[in-house]
Design a protein around this motif. Sequence first.
Motif, PDB file in Angstrom:
ATOM      1  N   ILE A  12       1.186   6.853  -3.319  1.00 25.28           N
ATOM      2  CA  ILE A  12       1.112   6.886  -1.858  1.00 25.28           C
ATOM      3  C   ILE A  12       0.863   5.493  -1.302  1.00 25.28           C
ATOM      4  CG2 ILE A  12      -0.249   7.721   0.103  1.00 25.28           C
ATOM      5  CD1 ILE A  12       1.693   9.761  -0.967  1.00 25.28           C
ATOM      6  N   GLY A  13       0.062   4.696  -2.001  1.00 29.34           N
ATOM      7  CA  GLY A  13      -0.166   3.329  -1.564  1.00 29.34           C
ATOM      8  C   GLY A  13       1.127   2.535  -1.490  1.00 29.34           C
ATOM      9  N   ALA A  14       1.998   2.732  -2.473  1.00 26.14           N
ATOM     10  CA  ALA A  14       3.280   2.032  -2.472  1.00 26.14           C
ATOM     11  C   ALA A  14       4.141   2.453  -1.284  1.00 26.14           C
ATOM     12  CB  ALA A  14       4.009   2.291  -3.788  1.00 26.14           C
ATOM     13  N   LEU A  15       4.078   3.722  -0.916  1.00 25.39           N
ATOM     14  CA  LEU A  15       4.826   4.196   0.247  1.00 25.39           C
ATOM     15  C   LEU A  15       4.297   3.540   1.522  1.00 25.39           C
ATOM     16  CD1 LEU A  15       6.870   6.072   1.611  1.00 25.39           C
ATOM     17  CD2 LEU A  15       5.170   7.902   1.502  1.00 25.39           C
ATOM     18  N   HIS A  16       2.970   3.456   1.643  1.00 22.38           N
ATOM     19  CA  HIS A  16       2.392   2.801   2.812  1.00 22.38           C
ATOM     20  C   HIS A  16       2.742   1.309   2.830  1.00 22.38           C
ATOM     21  CE1 HIS A  16       0.183   6.074   4.612  1.00 22.38           C
ATOM     22  NE2 HIS A  16      -0.414   6.369   3.471  1.00 22.38           N
ATOM     23  N   ARG A  25       5.538  -4.745  14.014  1.00 22.22           N
ATOM     24  CA  ARG A  25       4.298  -5.212  14.618  1.00 22.22           C
ATOM     25  C   ARG A  25       3.106  -5.036  13.692  1.00 22.22           C
ATOM     26  NH1 ARG A  25       6.630  -2.166  18.391  1.00 22.22           N
ATOM     27  NH2 ARG A  25       4.942  -0.650  18.516  1.00 22.22           N
ATOM     28  N   ALA A  26       3.380  -4.922  12.394  1.00 20.39           N
ATOM     29  CA  ALA A  26       2.317  -4.832  11.398  1.00 20.39           C
ATOM     30  C   ALA A  26       2.618  -5.786  10.257  1.00 20.39           C
ATOM     31  CB  ALA A  26       2.188  -3.400  10.864  1.00 20.39           C
ATOM     32  N   SER A  27       1.590  -6.308   9.654  1.00 24.17           N
ATOM     33  CA  SER A  27       1.785  -7.165   8.478  1.00 24.17           C
ATOM     34  C   SER A  27       0.825  -6.741   7.380  1.00 24.17           C
ATOM     35  CB  SER A  27       1.570  -8.636   8.835  1.00 24.17           C
ATOM     36  OG  SER A  27       0.235  -8.877   9.232  1.00 24.17           O
ATOM     37  N   LEU A  28       1.343  -6.620   6.190  1.00 22.67           N
ATOM     38  CA  LEU A  28       0.525  -6.300   5.022  1.00 22.67           C
ATOM     39  C   LEU A  28       0.010  -7.621   4.454  1.00 22.67           C
ATOM     40  CD1 LEU A  28      -0.618  -4.364   2.924  1.00 22.67           C
ATOM     41  CD2 LEU A  28       1.576  -4.479   1.717  1.00 22.67           C
ATOM     42  N   GLU A  29      -1.262  -7.881   4.651  1.00 23.54           N
ATOM     43  CA  GLU A  29      -1.848  -9.145   4.222  1.00 23.54           C
ATOM     44  C   GLU A  29      -2.398  -9.080   2.802  1.00 23.54           C
ATOM     45  OE1 GLU A  29      -1.849 -11.925   6.095  1.00 23.54           O
ATOM     46  OE2 GLU A  29      -0.812 -10.899   7.732  1.00 23.54           O
ATOM     47  N   PHE A  30      -3.073  -7.962   2.475  1.00 23.97           N
ATOM     48  CA  PHE A  30      -3.768  -7.860   1.191  1.00 23.97           C
ATOM     49  C   PHE A  30      -3.551  -6.482   0.581  1.00 23.97           C
ATOM     50  CE2 PHE A  30      -6.352 -10.694   3.888  1.00 23.97           C
ATOM     51  CZ  PHE A  30      -6.343 -11.855   3.106  1.00 23.97           C
ATOM     52  N   VAL A  31      -3.570  -6.430  -0.755  1.00 31.52           N
ATOM     53  CA  VAL A  31      -3.526  -5.172  -1.498  1.00 31.52           C
ATOM     54  C   VAL A  31      -4.659  -5.198  -2.517  1.00 31.52           C
ATOM     55  CG1 VAL A  31      -2.209  -3.670  -3.043  1.00 31.52           C
ATOM     56  CG2 VAL A  31      -1.021  -4.977  -1.251  1.00 31.52           C
ATOM     57  N   ALA A  32      -5.448  -4.125  -2.532  1.00 34.24           N
ATOM     58  CA  ALA A  32      -6.562  -3.995  -3.468  1.00 34.24           C
ATOM     59  C   ALA A  32      -6.428  -2.693  -4.246  1.00 34.24           C
ATOM     60  CB  ALA A  32      -7.891  -4.024  -2.721  1.00 34.24           C
ATOM     61  N   ASP A  33      -6.902  -2.699  -5.471  1.00 33.70           N
ATOM     62  CA  ASP A  33      -6.860  -1.508  -6.311  1.00 33.70           C
ATOM     63  C   ASP A  33      -7.897  -1.680  -7.419  1.00 33.70           C
ATOM     64  OD1 ASP A  33      -4.803   0.943  -6.806  1.00 33.70           O
ATOM     65  OD2 ASP A  33      -5.539   0.209  -8.731  1.00 33.70           O
ATOM     66  N   LEU A  42       2.110  -4.789  -6.702  1.00 40.86           N
ATOM     67  CA  LEU A  42       2.532  -4.270  -5.404  1.00 40.86           C
ATOM     68  C   LEU A  42       2.477  -5.361  -4.336  1.00 40.86           C
ATOM     69  CD1 LEU A  42       3.475  -1.759  -3.869  1.00 40.86           C
ATOM     70  CD2 LEU A  42       1.075  -1.246  -3.383  1.00 40.86           C
ATOM     71  N   ALA A  43       1.452  -6.183  -4.364  1.00 40.04           N
ATOM     72  CA  ALA A  43       1.326  -7.254  -3.383  1.00 40.04           C
ATOM     73  C   ALA A  43       2.504  -8.218  -3.469  1.00 40.04           C
ATOM     74  CB  ALA A  43       0.016  -8.000  -3.587  1.00 40.04           C
ATOM     75  N   SER A  44       2.898  -8.572  -4.680  1.00 40.29           N
ATOM     76  CA  SER A  44       3.999  -9.530  -4.847  1.00 40.29           C
ATOM     77  C   SER A  44       5.314  -8.957  -4.343  1.00 40.29           C
ATOM     78  CB  SER A  44       4.131  -9.938  -6.314  1.00 40.29           C
ATOM     79  OG  SER A  44       4.510  -8.824  -7.119  1.00 40.29           O
ATOM     80  N   GLU A  45       5.471  -7.643  -4.431  1.00 39.37           N
ATOM     81  CA  GLU A  45       6.707  -7.002  -3.987  1.00 39.37           C
ATOM     82  C   GLU A  45       6.899  -7.153  -2.487  1.00 39.37           C
ATOM     83  OE1 GLU A  45       8.950  -2.641  -4.275  1.00 39.37           O
ATOM     84  OE2 GLU A  45       7.076  -3.000  -5.375  1.00 39.37           O
ATOM     85  N   TYR A  46       5.781  -7.249  -1.736  1.00 41.09           N
ATOM     86  CA  TYR A  46       5.876  -7.280  -0.275  1.00 41.09           C
ATOM     87  C   TYR A  46       5.300  -8.556   0.337  1.00 41.09           C
ATOM     88  CZ  TYR A  46       7.285  -2.449  -0.760  1.00 41.09           C
ATOM     89  OH  TYR A  46       7.974  -1.300  -1.114  1.00 41.09           O
ATOM     90  N   GLY A  47       5.128  -9.568  -0.469  1.00 37.14           N
ATOM     91  CA  GLY A  47       4.680 -10.849   0.053  1.00 37.14           C
ATOM     92  C   GLY A  47       3.245 -10.865   0.516  1.00 37.14           C
ATOM     93  N   ALA A  48       2.422  -9.972  -0.019  1.00 37.03           N
ATOM     94  CA  ALA A  48       1.003  -9.934   0.326  1.00 37.03           C
ATOM     95  C   ALA A  48       0.188 -10.595  -0.784  1.00 37.03           C
ATOM     96  CB  ALA A  48       0.550  -8.487   0.530  1.00 37.03           C
ATOM     97  N   GLN A  49      -1.123 -10.643  -0.588  1.00 39.43           N
ATOM     98  CA  GLN A  49      -2.005 -11.227  -1.588  1.00 39.43           C
ATOM     99  C   GLN A  49      -2.849 -10.128  -2.232  1.00 39.43           C
ATOM    100  OE1 GLN A  49      -4.292 -14.719  -0.332  1.00 39.43           O
ATOM    101  NE2 GLN A  49      -3.067 -14.769   1.548  1.00 39.43           N
ATOM    102  N   VAL A  64      -7.833  -1.431   7.915  1.00 42.94           N
ATOM    103  CA  VAL A  64      -7.818  -1.074   6.497  1.00 42.94           C
ATOM    104  C   VAL A  64      -7.076   0.250   6.352  1.00 42.94           C
ATOM    105  CG1 VAL A  64      -9.207  -0.517   4.469  1.00 42.94           C
ATOM    106  CG2 VAL A  64     -10.019  -2.234   6.100  1.00 42.94           C
ATOM    107  N   LEU A  65      -6.098   0.285   5.467  1.00 44.80           N
ATOM    108  CA  LEU A  65      -5.394   1.523   5.159  1.00 44.80           C
ATOM    109  C   LEU A  65      -5.871   1.991   3.783  1.00 44.80           C
ATOM    110  CD1 LEU A  65      -1.624   2.229   5.833  1.00 44.80           C
ATOM    111  CD2 LEU A  65      -2.928   3.382   4.052  1.00 44.80           C
ATOM    112  N   ILE A  66      -6.513   3.159   3.763  1.00 51.30           N
ATOM    113  CA  ILE A  66      -7.148   3.669   2.545  1.00 51.30           C
ATOM    114  C   ILE A  66      -6.248   4.715   1.900  1.00 51.30           C
ATOM    115  CG2 ILE A  66      -9.183   4.825   1.596  1.00 51.30           C
ATOM    116  CD1 ILE A  66     -10.723   3.730   4.082  1.00 51.30           C
ATOM    117  N   ALA A  67      -5.678   4.354   0.752  1.00 51.53           N
ATOM    118  CA  ALA A  67      -4.790   5.247   0.014  1.00 51.53           C
ATOM    119  C   ALA A  67      -5.221   5.328  -1.446  1.00 51.53           C
ATOM    120  CB  ALA A  67      -3.347   4.755   0.112  1.00 51.53           C
ATOM    121  N   SER A  68      -6.509   5.165  -1.667  1.00 47.08           N
ATOM    122  CA  SER A  68      -7.075   5.216  -3.014  1.00 47.08           C
ATOM    123  C   SER A  68      -7.391   6.667  -3.379  1.00 47.08           C
ATOM    124  CB  SER A  68      -8.337   4.352  -3.060  1.00 47.08           C
ATOM    125  OG  SER A  68      -9.201   4.690  -1.981  1.00 47.08           O
ATOM    126  N   SER A  69      -8.051   6.879  -4.505  1.00 50.07           N
ATOM    127  CA  SER A  69      -8.382   8.239  -4.938  1.00 50.07           C
ATOM    128  C   SER A  69      -9.395   8.863  -3.987  1.00 50.07           C
ATOM    129  CB  SER A  69      -8.931   8.223  -6.363  1.00 50.07           C
ATOM    130  OG  SER A  69     -10.111   7.443  -6.427  1.00 50.07           O
TER     131      SER A  69
END
Length: 332
Positions: A12-16, A25-33, A42-49, A64-69
């Motif tokens: 689901i995180g990958a879909l988001h 009008r949105a930018s994905l700046e960071f990905v955490a897991d 995942l971050a490298s796929e979309y130019g995020a850190q 913050v978009l929460i798509a963790s367990s």
Amino acid sequence: MQRFALIGAGFIGALHAQNLSLHPRASLEFVADIDPARAATLASEYGAQPIAIEDVFTADIDAVLIASSTPTHADYVERAAQAGKAIYCEKPIDLDTPRAERAVAAVRLAGVPLMIGFTRRFDASHAALKEVVAGGELGSLELVQMTCRTQQMPPITYIEASGGQMRDQTIHFFDLLCWLTDDLPVEVHVIGGALADARVGELGDVDTSIATLRMASGALVQIDSARRTGYGYDERIELSGSEGMAESRRQPHRHLALHKGGEQVLDGLHSDWLNRIEPTFYAALDTFVRGLEGEPVDYPDASDALLAQHIADAATRSLQTRMPVALALKRE
């Protein structure tokens, strides 16, 4: 631009992440897991850190978009709220309702926006039903029929951690019911069985169920849920009132009819739930972003999350006791 950090780099995180990358009008700046390698991929796929989860809440972001367990949601919601970040959280906030209520209290204290991931509200056909009801075209609602039948059983390990069919699957339709009717149930009664996989019964859960509800207005509701069909993903809603009926129909994966030799062959249903509802994820994100930019929007918030969860809790008790359960709900 609304700057996002995404927590959770799974399915689901990958879909988001994809939807955030597509939104103008949105930018994905960071990905955490919890798995740093997965976050980095995942971050490298979309130019995020990639970023450590504990650093998300001090990062220079708007939301913050929460798509963790699921067990992590409540903690991350609280930490994001305390950091003054807007929050988009996949459902549920927590399987334990008192824990979810504490997280919601933190959100309200901080005064930050919170959207919960009941994306089916953003299905175009379901949204059209809402417009019909709100416009008074059906008169007084009397009967509501809802169906959610998924195409195949999820892994048994998923079932074990899901909180049960009422809290995992049917909860989406409890939310839709309250939203579509602008009403609240006063009673719920559920029957069900493990008809698709006996192992589900061994876990004390069901894979096939019928929930009947009585609304405060007196309207009667039936929701049938199944974790496995032999014919594809089936989702539909029918609202019947004193002056008419409206329905959001089951949808084929295409609208093609082949006529040949005196026979007609129609396309079947979507092969899985994601193919049917994937567009709703982008539509939900778009609504959230527009809300952050100050537009008047309607999306499922903290109060909606708790309402649906209280109904799911009562439905689970009814299923376990085989008795109707009364509800005394109110909107906050």
